[in-house]
Write an enzyme that holds these catalytic residues in place. Structure first.
Site, short mmCIF file in Angstrom:
data_model
loop_
_atom_site.label_atom_id
_atom_site.label_comp_id
_atom_site.label_asym_id
_atom_site.label_seq_id
_atom_site.Cartn_x
_atom_site.Cartn_y
_atom_site.Cartn_z
N HIS A 18 124.76 -31.87 -46.20
CA HIS A 18 125.75 -30.81 -46.09
C HIS A 18 126.07 -30.15 -47.43
O HIS A 18 126.24 -30.82 -48.45
CB HIS A 18 127.03 -31.36 -45.48
CG HIS A 18 126.83 -32.01 -44.15
ND1 HIS A 18 126.31 -31.35 -43.06
CD2 HIS A 18 127.08 -33.28 -43.73
CE1 HIS A 18 126.24 -32.17 -42.03
NE2 HIS A 18 126.70 -33.36 -42.41
N LYS B 187 102.66 -60.89 -50.54
CA LYS B 187 103.12 -60.52 -51.88
C LYS B 187 103.65 -59.10 -51.83
O LYS B 187 102.98 -58.20 -51.30
CB LYS B 187 101.98 -60.62 -52.89
CG LYS B 187 102.43 -60.66 -54.34
CD LYS B 187 103.07 -61.99 -54.69
CE LYS B 187 103.21 -62.20 -56.19
NZ LYS B 187 103.82 -63.51 -56.49
N THR C 285 100.26 -66.37 -52.84
CA THR C 285 100.66 -64.98 -53.04
C THR C 285 100.23 -64.48 -54.42
O THR C 285 99.99 -63.27 -54.60
CB THR C 285 102.17 -64.81 -52.85
OG1 THR C 285 102.89 -65.52 -53.86
CG2 THR C 285 102.60 -65.32 -51.48
#
Length: 310
Positions: free
Chosen positions: A267, A17, A64
């Site tokens: 950057h 799950k 689950t």
């Protein structure tokens, strides 16, 4: 993955799950303060449940939905405050011991960075604000009690405006980047470190041990990145800074077996603006930058101790 064979076929399988969200409040501070955590839990079980794949037999499947419910039950049962690492191990140990067919449980948890607020310099008893970097954990627990435990931080944004350079790199017909000893250095550190504890029984019993440890590791990472407050420390490359940060963690904490660092070079580009009438509309003097997030340099490495075979 669990590997099993049936009907001449190899099956590699697991089930679980994902993204079970749970919040827990402990209202037991001696000063009347509350403690709050928010966890996002994912569970994978390796189990002997091959009949559910090759026939109509689900008798060995742990649903689950049951895994989801277990997260809430175990959170409720934790009457005393505990770290996310301890909760991950607790869950993994439960699934391996409660279900005979489950032989390995892998529990991943992301803890959101809720921090106690201060009002007029005083910590609030029950007020919290959301911070920046997440706390991550992966615990792999086996039925034997064997353990692999990894903690980490994700999204630790660090920046320094000087004491950074990059020079002496490969130059060829595609290279336009100039050498420099003066640039901005910014990154978003994703660090994960594996503890040396090899069994559930071997993890420290000291209360909130791992909560203290993650704060200490973060401090070592940041102190190494920035250097002393008055002078800083020069960084000749992200690679060198990464190596120094990882090495400092391994030297400082004997129970950290290895550390993985991923540090993108984010950057900040110098801004120069000009027209025919005004050729120096904006003349860059280490002052005005264009912040970017894409593309960025990608630097990562894993550091671990070399153990003697003697």
């Amino acid at each position: 993955m669990a590997k099993e064979a049936a009907e001449g076929l190899r099956v590699e399988q697991r089930h679980g799950k994902a993204r079970v969200r749970v919040a827990r409040v402990w209202r037991q501070g001696v000063d009347g303060s509350h403690h709050f955590v928010e966890w996002n839990v994912s569970i994978s079980l390796l189990s002997h449940c091959l009949p559910s794949y090759h026939s109509d037999d689900n008798s060995d499947i742990v649903a689950t939905d049951t895994m989801k419910n277990t997260v809430y039950v175990k959170a409720k049962e934790c009457g005393n405050r505990l770290s996310v690492e301890e909760f991950a191990v607790l869950l993994g140990n439960h699934f391996c011991s409660f279900y005979p067919q489950v032989y390995t449980a892998i529990v991943n948890i992301i803890e959101k960075p809720w921090e106690r607020v201060c009002i007029d310099g005083k910590p609030h008893l029950h007020g919290f604000k959301l911070g920046s970097e997440n706390h991550t954990v992966e615990a792999t627990v086996q039925k034997s009690g064997a353990l692999s435990l990894t903690s980490g931080v994700a999204g630790l944004a660090l920046l320094k405006t000087t004491q950074s350079g990059f020079e002496g790199f490969v130059r060829d017909k595609y290279t336009i980047l100039p050498d420099t000893r003066e640039r901005m250095l910014a990154t978003e550190v994703n660090a994960s470190w594996r503890y040396s504890y090899e069994s559930v029984a071997s993890i420290p019993k000291r209360e909130l041990y791992f909560n203290e440890k993650i704060m200490q590791v973060k401090k070592v990472l940041m102190d190494t990145f920035f250097g002393p407050p008055e002078t800083g420390v020069y960084s000749p490359s992200v690679q060198r800074t990464l190596y120094l940060m990882g090495g400092a963690v391994l030297r400082r904490f004997p129970d950290v077996a290895s550390i993985h660092l991923k540090m993108p070079n984010i950057h900040f580009l110098p801004v120069n603006l000009s027209t025919k009438e005004n050729p120096t509309m904006v003349k860059f003097k280490d002052d005005v930058y264009l912040p970017t997030d894409e593309p960025h340099g990608s630097i990562e490495a894993t550091l671990s101790r070399i153990t003697s075979k003697i």
